[in-house]
Write an enzyme that holds these catalytic residues in place. Structure first.
Site, PDB file in Angstrom:
ATOM      1  N   ARG A 121       1.024  -1.126   0.085  1.00 32.68           N
ATOM      2  CA  ARG A 121      -0.032  -0.094  -0.467  1.00 32.68           C
ATOM      3  C   ARG A 121       0.629   1.044   0.582  1.00 32.68           C
ATOM      4  O   ARG A 121       0.028   2.298   0.532  1.00 32.68           O
ATOM      5  CB  ARG A 121      -1.221  -0.015   1.050  1.00 32.68           C
ATOM      6  N   LYS A 143       3.734  11.249 -11.079  1.00 32.19           N
ATOM      7  CA  LYS A 143       3.047  10.420 -11.548  1.00 32.19           C
ATOM      8  C   LYS A 143       4.319   9.898 -12.215  1.00 32.19           C
ATOM      9  O   LYS A 143       5.432   9.151 -12.534  1.00 32.19           O
ATOM     10  CB  LYS A 143       3.328  11.373 -13.277  1.00 32.19           C
ATOM     11  N   GLU A 185      12.312  18.649 -24.019  1.00 38.83           N
ATOM     12  CA  GLU A 185      11.320  18.516 -22.997  1.00 38.83           C
ATOM     13  C   GLU A 185      11.827  20.315 -22.167  1.00 38.83           C
ATOM     14  O   GLU A 185      10.587  21.410 -21.343  1.00 38.83           O
ATOM     15  CB  GLU A 185      11.225  18.570 -21.280  1.00 38.83           C
ATOM     16  N   GLU A 237      -3.351  17.494 -11.713  1.00 46.09           N
ATOM     17  CA  GLU A 237      -3.395  18.422 -13.116  1.00 46.09           C
ATOM     18  C   GLU A 237      -5.210  18.719 -12.924  1.00 46.09           C
ATOM     19  O   GLU A 237      -5.748  18.053 -14.388  1.00 46.09           O
ATOM     20  CB  GLU A 237      -3.095  16.717 -14.456  1.00 46.09           C
ATOM     21  N   ARG A 241      -1.384  22.572 -13.777  1.00 41.71           N
ATOM     22  CA  ARG A 241       0.194  21.675 -14.723  1.00 41.71           C
ATOM     23  C   ARG A 241      -0.326  20.784 -15.794  1.00 41.71           C
ATOM     24  O   ARG A 241       0.611  20.621 -16.640  1.00 41.71           O
ATOM     25  CB  ARG A 241      -0.731  20.416 -13.745  1.00 41.71           C
ATOM     26  N   HIS A 248       2.353  18.128 -26.690  1.00 39.55           N
ATOM     27  CA  HIS A 248       2.369  17.047 -25.924  1.00 39.55           C
ATOM     28  C   HIS A 248       1.100  16.381 -27.101  1.00 39.55           C
ATOM     29  O   HIS A 248       0.129  15.095 -26.536  1.00 39.55           O
ATOM     30  CB  HIS A 248       2.114  16.456 -24.676  1.00 39.55           C
ATOM     31  N   HIS A 252       1.964  13.086 -28.510  1.00 39.91           N
ATOM     32  CA  HIS A 252       1.293  11.625 -27.648  1.00 39.91           C
ATOM     33  C   HIS A 252       0.820  10.651 -29.179  1.00 39.91           C
ATOM     34  O   HIS A 252       1.138  10.190 -29.649  1.00 39.91           O
ATOM     35  CB  HIS A 252       0.936  11.853 -26.979  1.00 39.91           C
TER      36      HIS A 252
HETATM   37  P1  NAD Z   1      14.349   6.153 -21.071  1.00 43.33           P
HETATM   38  O1  NAD Z   1      14.245   5.573 -19.722  1.00 43.33           O
HETATM   39  O2  NAD Z   1      14.216   4.150 -22.476  1.00 43.33           O
HETATM   40  O3  NAD Z   1      15.778   5.776 -21.310  1.00 43.33           O
HETATM   41  C1  NAD Z   1      16.404   5.869 -23.174  1.00 43.33           C
HETATM   42  C2  NAD Z   1      17.790   5.393 -23.153  1.00 43.33           C
HETATM   43  O4  NAD Z   1      18.896   6.013 -22.559  1.00 43.33           O
HETATM   44  C3  NAD Z   1      17.888   4.090 -22.437  1.00 43.33           C
HETATM   45  O5  NAD Z   1      18.180   3.255 -23.417  1.00 43.33           O
HETATM   46  C4  NAD Z   1      17.653   3.644 -21.656  1.00 43.33           C
HETATM   47  O6  NAD Z   1      19.160   2.674 -20.534  1.00 43.33           O
HETATM   48  C5  NAD Z   1      19.281   4.363 -21.645  1.00 43.33           C
HETATM   49  N1  NAD Z   1      20.226   5.475 -20.532  1.00 43.33           N
HETATM   50  C6  NAD Z   1      19.554   6.042 -19.777  1.00 43.33           C
HETATM   51  N2  NAD Z   1      20.758   6.817 -18.742  1.00 43.33           N
HETATM   52  C7  NAD Z   1      21.778   6.320 -19.091  1.00 43.33           C
HETATM   53  C8  NAD Z   1      23.136   7.654 -19.029  1.00 43.33           C
HETATM   54  N3  NAD Z   1      22.731   8.018 -18.166  1.00 43.33           N
HETATM   55  N4  NAD Z   1      24.252   6.195 -19.941  1.00 43.33           N
HETATM   56  C9  NAD Z   1      23.337   5.897 -20.607  1.00 43.33           C
HETATM   57  N5  NAD Z   1      22.079   5.083 -22.107  1.00 43.33           N
HETATM   58  C10 NAD Z   1      21.766   6.032 -20.297  1.00 43.33           C
HETATM   59  O7  NAD Z   1      13.590   7.078 -21.759  1.00 43.33           O
HETATM   60  P2  NAD Z   1      13.711   8.772 -21.093  1.00 43.33           P
HETATM   61  O8  NAD Z   1      13.742   9.306 -22.068  1.00 43.33           O
HETATM   62  O9  NAD Z   1      14.409   8.935 -19.823  1.00 43.33           O
HETATM   63  O10 NAD Z   1      11.688   8.921 -20.637  1.00 43.33           O
HETATM   64  C11 NAD Z   1      11.078   8.305 -21.110  1.00 43.33           C
HETATM   65  C12 NAD Z   1       9.442   7.323 -20.497  1.00 43.33           C
HETATM   66  O11 NAD Z   1       9.592   8.580 -19.218  1.00 43.33           O
HETATM   67  C13 NAD Z   1       8.065   7.222 -20.992  1.00 43.33           C
HETATM   68  O12 NAD Z   1       7.783   6.233 -21.094  1.00 43.33           O
HETATM   69  C14 NAD Z   1       7.436   8.216 -20.833  1.00 43.33           C
HETATM   70  O13 NAD Z   1       6.171   8.085 -21.075  1.00 43.33           O
HETATM   71  C15 NAD Z   1       7.451   8.917 -19.407  1.00 43.33           C
HETATM   72  N6  NAD Z   1       8.089   9.746 -19.323  1.00 43.33           N
HETATM   73  C16 NAD Z   1       7.236  10.105 -17.827  1.00 43.33           C
HETATM   74  C17 NAD Z   1       6.997  11.012 -17.542  1.00 43.33           C
HETATM   75  C18 NAD Z   1       7.223  11.327 -16.160  1.00 43.33           C
HETATM   76  O14 NAD Z   1       5.746  12.999 -15.151  1.00 43.33           O
HETATM   77  N7  NAD Z   1       6.143  10.575 -14.994  1.00 43.33           N
HETATM   78  C19 NAD Z   1       7.240  12.617 -17.658  1.00 43.33           C
HETATM   79  C20 NAD Z   1       7.864  12.562 -19.524  1.00 43.33           C
HETATM   80  C21 NAD Z   1       7.863  11.278 -19.405  1.00 43.33           C
HETATM   81  N1  GLY Z   2       4.931  15.490 -18.066  1.00 47.04           N
HETATM   82  C1  GLY Z   2       4.029  16.331 -17.462  1.00 47.04           C
HETATM   83  C2  GLY Z   2       4.108  16.303 -16.047  1.00 47.04           C
HETATM   84  O1  GLY Z   2       4.715  15.543 -15.156  1.00 47.04           O
HETATM   85  O2  GLY Z   2       2.727  16.737 -15.472  1.00 47.04           O
END
Ligand code: NAD
Ligand code: GLY
Length: 360
Positions: A121, A143, A185, A237, A241, A248, A252
């Site tokens: 939980r 998120k 971003e 949000e 937010r 996006h 998206h």
């Molecule tokens: P990712 O986590 O897939 O990382 C991209 C690539 O870089 C991967 O292959 C990873 O292994 C590699 N990598 C990571 N750090 C590294 C480093 N320091 N050196 C070498 N390689 C490295 O992609 P991302 O762009 O970081 O994240 C995308 C994800 O984030 C999506 O799933 C998206 O939905 C999510 N997201 C979430 C939020 C949120 O608010 N929670 C916001 C934006 C995106």
């Molecule tokens: N990445 C958009 C949010 O966190 O609201």
């Protein structure tokens, strides 16, 4: 060390930003009242690069470390990975005052946050983001989630971390394409909130792309400050937010119709930001010169601007209508009025969207 406070009452936390600080994470964790076991979640790519220094630091502070490695890739941001993670956590007997540490990009961060919010939980979560996207966006704001086969990020929670630990040096190993994608971003924050930050992009391209530590510190810190301010005012949000979704709505939809294969998230976002700025111009909300500046900066950072011809605007529109940001069929856009200010605008007609999508 730069510290930014995310102000959310009893769920407030710090974002710590500096160079070469992975080795200090153990000391940082020992200031919380976690029990002896820490679960570290990562993927093989990041694990092989950084686990040595991180695990040494955590163990040196007296914690027992349980390492859980899931394969690298968006397709592993799934309920099936969650099953494996819960199994490992239960077998290792993590308890309600244990913490999970996410070491990786947004995929690992989202999975770990989701696991932390649901295991027994809800247990504590610590974010150690290693991509630019994760350092400026996904590790902050709470998120969490996984993908479902019928939609991305469709299963998830809001679960704030206890601390976000940003070591800028981890960006030195990040592939350039991933860095540029994350930079989309950062451009977003300039457009929605801060013209000075946007000016910095225009004036300092070479420093930023050469990964100059001071330039990176400035853009990451400023991005985190903006996200923190927005999230502190509207965690769930219900209003403000949504401005973080600039670019996006179209971005998206591009990812959906291309099956998440052709574009990285920030690349699709870059096209989305450009086309949404163009839509804003069409609706008379922003001047042409401001749209040109947005377009120029996106191009300056080697990000795409236009839809490829094989994408049909009709299918893109359909994808937008199915997006979770669309409520009661009303398409919602975040439209820039000038650099540094956006408005949330509903009720754009499908014909207007199609017009903005045209490659002109
Ligand atoms: P990712 O986590 O897939 O990382 C991209 C690539 O870089 C991967 O292959 C990873 O292994 C590699 N990598 C990571 N750090 C590294 C480093 N320091 N050196 C070498 N390689 C490295 O992609 P991302 O762009 O970081 O994240 C995308 C994800 O984030 C999506 O799933 C998206 O939905 C999510 N997201 C979430 C939020 C949120 O608010 N929670 C916001 C934006 C995106
Ligand atoms: N990445 C958009 C949010 O966190 O609201």
């Amino acid at each position: 060390m730069r510290k930014i406070r995310v102000d959310l009452g009893e769920r407030s936390y710090n974002i710590v930003i500096d160079n070469n600080i992975l080795k200090e994470i153990g000391t940082a964790l020992s200031k919380f009242e976690f029990s002896g076991k820490i679960g570290l979640i990562s993927n093989p790519t990041v694990y092989n690069l950084y686990v040595g220094v991180l695990s040494e630091s955590i163990r040196a502070s007296g914690f027992d470390l349980v390492e859980i490695i899931i394969p690298d890739g968006e397709e592993y941001k799934s309920l099936s990975s969650m099953q494996d993670i819960y199994g490992e956590l239960l077998k290792a007997k993590l308890d309600r005052i244990s913490a999970l540490v996410a070491l990786g990009g947004g995929v690992i961060g989202d999975i770990t946050g989701f696991a932390a919010s649901t295991y027994m939980r809800g247990i504590a979560c610590v974010q150690v983001p290693t991509t630019l996207l994760a350092q400026v966006d996904s590790s902050v704001g709470g998120k969490t989630g996984v993908n479902h086969q019928l939609g991305k990020n469709m299963i998830g929670t809001f679960w704030q971390p206890e601390i976000v630990w940003v070591d800028i040096d981890t960006l030195m190993t990040l592939p350039r394409r991933e860095f540029l994608s994350g930079f989309a971003e950062v451009i977003k924050y300039g457009v929605i909130w801060d013209e000075d930050l946007f000016d910095f992009f225009e004036a300092n391209r070479d420093l930023i792309l050469d990964l100059d530590r001071d330039a990176l510190t400035y853009i990451i810190k400023r991005s985190c400050e903006i996200k923190s301010e927005v999230v502190s005012k509207d965690e769930r949000e219900s209003g403000l937010r949504a401005i973080l979704n600039y670019g996006h709505t179209i971005g998206h939809a591009i990812e959906t119709v291309t099956g998440y294969k052709k574009y990285l998230h920030g690349e699709a976002l870059a096209v989305g930001m450009h086309l949404e700025a163009r839509l804003s111009r069409m609706l008379g909300f922003i001047g042409a010169e401001q749209v040109e500046r947005i377009k120029a900066v996106i191009g300056l950072y080697e990000l795409p601007l236009e839809l490829p011809s094989e994408i049909d605007p009709g299918s893109l529109l359909e994808a937008m209508q199915l997006d979770k940001k669309t409520v009661a069929g009303e398409l919602k856009f975040i439209l820039p009025e000038r650099i540094g200010t956006v408005k949330i605008h509903s009720g754009v007609s499908p014909a207007e969207v199609k017009e903005a999508l045209k490659n002109i």
